[in-house]
Motif scaffolding. Sequence first.
Motif, PDB file in Angstrom:
ATOM      1  N   MET A  84       0.846  -1.187   0.000  1.00 10.79           N
ATOM      2  CA  MET A  84       0.000   0.000   0.000  1.00 10.79           C
ATOM      3  C   MET A  84       0.885   1.242   0.000  1.00 10.79           C
ATOM      4  SD  MET A  84      -3.146  -1.219   0.220  1.00 10.79           S
ATOM      5  CE  MET A  84      -3.959   0.360   0.450  1.00 10.79           C
ATOM      6  N   VAL A  85       0.452   2.252  -0.708  1.00  9.11           N
ATOM      7  CA  VAL A  85       1.074   3.560  -0.606  1.00  9.11           C
ATOM      8  C   VAL A  85       0.455   4.236   0.624  1.00  9.11           C
ATOM      9  CG1 VAL A  85       1.366   5.816  -1.697  1.00  9.11           C
ATOM     10  CG2 VAL A  85       1.354   3.726  -3.099  1.00  9.11           C
ATOM     11  N   GLY A  86       1.289   4.691   1.542  1.00  2.04           N
ATOM     12  CA  GLY A  86       0.740   5.398   2.701  1.00  2.04           C
ATOM     13  C   GLY A  86       0.982   4.675   4.008  1.00  2.04           C
ATOM     14  N   GLU A  87       0.507   5.301   5.064  1.00  2.00           N
ATOM     15  CA  GLU A  87       0.778   4.823   6.418  1.00  2.00           C
ATOM     16  C   GLU A  87      -0.376   3.971   6.958  1.00  2.00           C
ATOM     17  OE1 GLU A  87       3.744   5.465   7.771  1.00  2.00           O
ATOM     18  OE2 GLU A  87       4.225   6.594   5.938  1.00  2.00           O
ATOM     19  N   ALA A  88      -0.030   3.062   7.882  1.00  5.39           N
ATOM     20  CA  ALA A  88      -1.026   2.156   8.456  1.00  5.39           C
ATOM     21  C   ALA A  88      -2.158   2.921   9.141  1.00  5.39           C
ATOM     22  CB  ALA A  88      -0.358   1.213   9.454  1.00  5.39           C
ATOM     23  N   ALA A  89      -1.815   4.039   9.778  1.00  2.43           N
ATOM     24  CA  ALA A  89      -2.817   4.794  10.540  1.00  2.43           C
ATOM     25  C   ALA A  89      -3.953   5.281   9.644  1.00  2.43           C
ATOM     26  CB  ALA A  89      -2.154   5.966  11.245  1.00  2.43           C
ATOM     27  N   ASP A  90      -3.673   5.427   8.337  1.00  4.01           N
ATOM     28  CA  ASP A  90      -4.702   5.921   7.419  1.00  4.01           C
ATOM     29  C   ASP A  90      -5.565   4.804   6.829  1.00  4.01           C
ATOM     30  OD1 ASP A  90      -3.726   8.488   7.792  1.00  4.01           O
ATOM     31  OD2 ASP A  90      -2.250   8.260   6.173  1.00  4.01           O
ATOM     32  N   MET A  91      -5.184   3.564   7.074  1.00  2.00           N
ATOM     33  CA  MET A  91      -5.887   2.443   6.440  1.00  2.00           C
ATOM     34  C   MET A  91      -7.102   2.036   7.265  1.00  2.00           C
ATOM     35  SD  MET A  91      -3.973   1.953   3.865  1.00  2.00           S
ATOM     36  CE  MET A  91      -2.423   2.794   3.477  1.00  2.00           C
ATOM     37  N   ARG A  92      -8.099   1.529   6.573  1.00  2.00           N
ATOM     38  CA  ARG A  92      -9.190   0.861   7.281  1.00  2.00           C
ATOM     39  C   ARG A  92      -9.794  -0.177   6.348  1.00  2.00           C
ATOM     40  NH1 ARG A  92     -13.639   3.499   5.227  1.00  2.00           N
ATOM     41  NH2 ARG A  92     -13.040   5.448   4.235  1.00  2.00           N
TER      42      ARG A  92
ATOM     43  N   SER B 239       6.801  -2.109  -8.710  1.00  2.00           N
ATOM     44  CA  SER B 239       5.825  -3.186  -8.574  1.00  2.00           C
ATOM     45  C   SER B 239       4.443  -2.546  -8.572  1.00  2.00           C
ATOM     46  CB  SER B 239       6.066  -3.977  -7.296  1.00  2.00           C
ATOM     47  OG  SER B 239       5.218  -5.119  -7.263  1.00  2.00           O
ATOM     48  N   TRP B 240       3.403  -3.378  -8.556  1.00  2.00           N
ATOM     49  CA  TRP B 240       2.065  -2.819  -8.390  1.00  2.00           C
ATOM     50  C   TRP B 240       1.830  -2.547  -6.902  1.00  2.00           C
ATOM     51  CZ3 TRP B 240       3.067  -7.920  -9.062  1.00  2.00           C
ATOM     52  CH2 TRP B 240       2.594  -8.785  -8.081  1.00  2.00           C
ATOM     53  N   LYS B 241       1.106  -1.508  -6.638  1.00  2.00           N
ATOM     54  CA  LYS B 241       0.723  -1.165  -5.264  1.00  2.00           C
ATOM     55  C   LYS B 241      -0.718  -0.670  -5.301  1.00  2.00           C
ATOM     56  CE  LYS B 241       5.323   0.310  -3.670  1.00  2.00           C
ATOM     57  NZ  LYS B 241       6.050   1.270  -2.817  1.00  2.00           N
ATOM     58  N   PHE B 242      -1.247  -0.408  -4.129  1.00  2.00           N
ATOM     59  CA  PHE B 242      -2.575   0.183  -4.031  1.00  2.00           C
ATOM     60  C   PHE B 242      -2.480   1.473  -3.234  1.00  2.00           C
ATOM     61  CE2 PHE B 242      -3.256  -4.349  -4.550  1.00  2.00           C
ATOM     62  CZ  PHE B 242      -4.128  -4.357  -5.633  1.00  2.00           C
ATOM     63  N   GLU B 243      -3.341   2.404  -3.627  1.00  2.00           N
ATOM     64  CA  GLU B 243      -3.345   3.716  -2.991  1.00  2.00           C
ATOM     65  C   GLU B 243      -4.784   4.016  -2.583  1.00  2.00           C
ATOM     66  OE1 GLU B 243      -0.977   7.682  -4.161  1.00  2.00           O
ATOM     67  OE2 GLU B 243      -2.359   6.965  -5.709  1.00  2.00           O
ATOM     68  N   LEU B 244      -4.970   4.611  -1.408  1.00  2.00           N
ATOM     69  CA  LEU B 244      -6.318   4.990  -0.999  1.00  2.00           C
ATOM     70  C   LEU B 244      -6.890   5.944  -2.038  1.00  2.00           C
ATOM     71  CD1 LEU B 244      -5.757   5.597   2.830  1.00  2.00           C
ATOM     72  CD2 LEU B 244      -6.996   3.685   1.775  1.00  2.00           C
ATOM     73  N   SER B 245      -8.154   5.725  -2.428  1.00  2.00           N
ATOM     74  CA  SER B 245      -8.800   6.627  -3.386  1.00  2.00           C
ATOM     75  C   SER B 245      -8.955   7.999  -2.743  1.00  2.00           C
ATOM     76  CB  SER B 245     -10.181   6.092  -3.781  1.00  2.00           C
ATOM     77  OG  SER B 245     -10.069   4.778  -4.257  1.00  2.00           O
ATOM     78  N   ARG B 246      -9.122   8.994  -3.579  1.00  2.00           N
ATOM     79  CA  ARG B 246      -9.182  10.374  -3.067  1.00  2.00           C
ATOM     80  C   ARG B 246     -10.195  10.499  -1.919  1.00  2.00           C
ATOM     81  NH1 ARG B 246      -7.597  15.390  -5.023  1.00  2.00           N
ATOM     82  NH2 ARG B 246      -6.670  14.420  -6.825  1.00  2.00           N
ATOM     83  N   GLY B 247     -11.401   9.964  -2.134  1.00  2.00           N
ATOM     84  CA  GLY B 247     -12.446  10.048  -1.112  1.00  2.00           C
ATOM     85  C   GLY B 247     -12.040   9.356   0.186  1.00  2.00           C
ATOM     86  N   SER B 248     -11.396   8.178   0.052  1.00  2.00           N
ATOM     87  CA  SER B 248     -10.974   7.430   1.241  1.00  2.00           C
ATOM     88  C   SER B 248      -9.924   8.191   2.024  1.00  2.00           C
ATOM     89  CB  SER B 248     -10.404   6.067   0.837  1.00  2.00           C
ATOM     90  OG  SER B 248     -11.417   5.259   0.294  1.00  2.00           O
ATOM     91  N   ARG B 249      -9.034   8.875   1.289  1.00  2.00           N
ATOM     92  CA  ARG B 249      -7.973   9.633   1.974  1.00  2.00           C
ATOM     93  C   ARG B 249      -8.577  10.749   2.804  1.00  2.00           C
ATOM     94  NH1 ARG B 249      -4.857   9.119  -2.790  1.00  2.00           N
ATOM     95  NH2 ARG B 249      -5.201  11.281  -3.403  1.00  2.00           N
ATOM     96  N   GLU B 250      -9.574  11.418   2.198  1.00  2.00           N
ATOM     97  CA  GLU B 250     -10.168  12.552   2.903  1.00  2.00           C
ATOM     98  C   GLU B 250     -10.919  12.114   4.159  1.00  2.00           C
ATOM     99  OE1 GLU B 250     -12.358  14.256  -0.262  1.00  2.00           O
ATOM    100  OE2 GLU B 250     -10.594  15.230  -1.114  1.00  2.00           O
ATOM    101  N   HIS B 251     -11.503  10.921   4.096  1.00  2.00           N
ATOM    102  CA  HIS B 251     -12.301  10.466   5.246  1.00  2.00           C
ATOM    103  C   HIS B 251     -11.474   9.736   6.284  1.00  2.00           C
ATOM    104  CE1 HIS B 251     -15.686  10.979   2.295  1.00  2.00           C
ATOM    105  NE2 HIS B 251     -16.073  11.685   3.347  1.00  2.00           N
ATOM    106  N   ALA B 252     -10.211   9.447   5.970  1.00  2.00           N
ATOM    107  CA  ALA B 252      -9.389   8.656   6.890  1.00  2.00           C
ATOM    108  C   ALA B 252      -9.091   9.446   8.167  1.00  2.00           C
ATOM    109  CB  ALA B 252      -8.083   8.258   6.211  1.00  2.00           C
TER     110      ALA B 252
END
Lengths: 144, 397
Positions: free
Chosen positions: A101-109, A131-144
């Motif tokens: 995942m791109v980003g920090e664990a605290a932002d994931m749900r 490699s391939w990775k996943f990134e929180l979508s814009r909406g998910s980032r804002e609500h995290a």
Amino acid sequence: MSELREPCVPGLFTEEGGASLLGARCRSCGTPYFPAPSHCRNPSCAESALEPQAFGGGGTLWSYSVANFAPPAPHRFDEPFRPYVIGVVDLDQGLRVVGQMVGEAADMRVGARVDLVVAPIYHEDGKAFTSWKFELSRGSREHA
Amino acid sequence: MREVVVLGVGMHRFGKTGDEAVGNKSVTELCRAAVDMALKDAGVSWRQIEAVSAASSRFSGGKGWGLNGNDVVEDLGGTGVPVYNLSAGCAAGGNAFNVGYSLVAGGIYDMMLVVGGEVMPRGMIQTSGVEDAADPEFLRQRCVGMPGPSFWATLARRRMHDHGTTEEQMARVTVKARQCAVGNPYARFRKAVTVEEVLASPYVSDPLRLFEICPVSNGAAAAVICSAAMARRFTRRPITVATSTVATIAFDDALPRSLAGPVPAGPSLHTEARAAVLRAFERAGIGPREIGFTELQDNTCYYELAFPEEWGLCEAGEAERLVEAGETAPGGRMPINPSGGFVSFGEATTAMGVFQIAELTWQLRGEAGARQVPDARVGLAQTNGLGGNATAAILKR
């Protein structure tokens, strides 16, 4: 983007026309595959009929964890090791895929919307190996 | 099919290279100690063993070919016995027991030795042994980097989402496991721990912590099995093998074992473990609620919560409450891993299936001391291994 980029394993994914995984789907039974096998492996499938399919776009985070310590070989990473998040993602196209995942664990749900991207996982010989990775979508980032 | 019994078992205490338990002993020395103990326990001599079924290791001994049974035979003195070396990742010990059981049950041999031992390299297990882009496990580690603990951690996180499991509830599994291990002279970690100590241990793979994940260990275990008819010459209280089963992963298994698979319509389960265990229930004619205690593969405390539910030992979502109520302790309603489990022993990977047979035997004989399950009559054992392997066994007295 000035640095040279090269896939960590060739032939599995591409960045052209948007990040995608180069897989396959069976026309007979609909089973999606990544990577592409030589034939359909579904024991209930009447007749293997694989055709190439690119998987990408959005998905939902089924679960995630953190690599708090560097994994052993054959994994490669940049020194000093930085913990990274690993996601299990259900792509809207019906494929469940693991990836960093791109980003920090605290932002994931669990249940967050994510998008497939291609990004570096380590550097070697002046090149960025991707490699391939996943990134929180814009909406998910804002609500995290 | 003939009835098969366990006549004798043996074990070398588990430990880490250089510590007081295993020092610098080789895998051959560890196996020798376990085998000598099993032979003595059975009251048979090495020359009475008609065949050997051994777990193949990729980490130690076996001449690099997994010929670990041949190492044992060489060390004990070549008698010309047939040797079966079984490879099934961490399920290899369970596979070795199954093949031994099947050969005795089928009347091919009357008396066999089953053995598994390991001297493990330090650190996390390197799951892929090859650099080959055609190997999905290589791709998973090169392109993602998802070692065993991170696989288990994603499952644990999902359980927290589905059932509201807390980190404290998971820590309680370790507290129970270590309490059992205090009473087990063969365990590597024999000190009790508190919930606070578990929660203070660092994350190996968030949300799983150091004390909640089994490290790798050195150790060995052995069992002498024979036909029930032959057992009468040696003992008046043999432990009966009600059944032994093997299974592999199903195509529709939805857990993230590889790089990708179809999104499932139903639940995501360990199909190989479930198939082995349900097949064991069916073949033994013993239902999940008749199991008196279980030794299952707790690579992490998550499995003590998930597996009993996947197999019908308890209801879905009930495991946390059972742990908190003490029902998974040896004196509880559903004892899980009275030995202390992998979390207390560490994983001597290919030895674990035989380690479980030894613990089941001691429990069923009433020889388990402070960790004894009261009036233990029927025990279930289960292992899992890379490649989608699983085994189960039910022993009874």
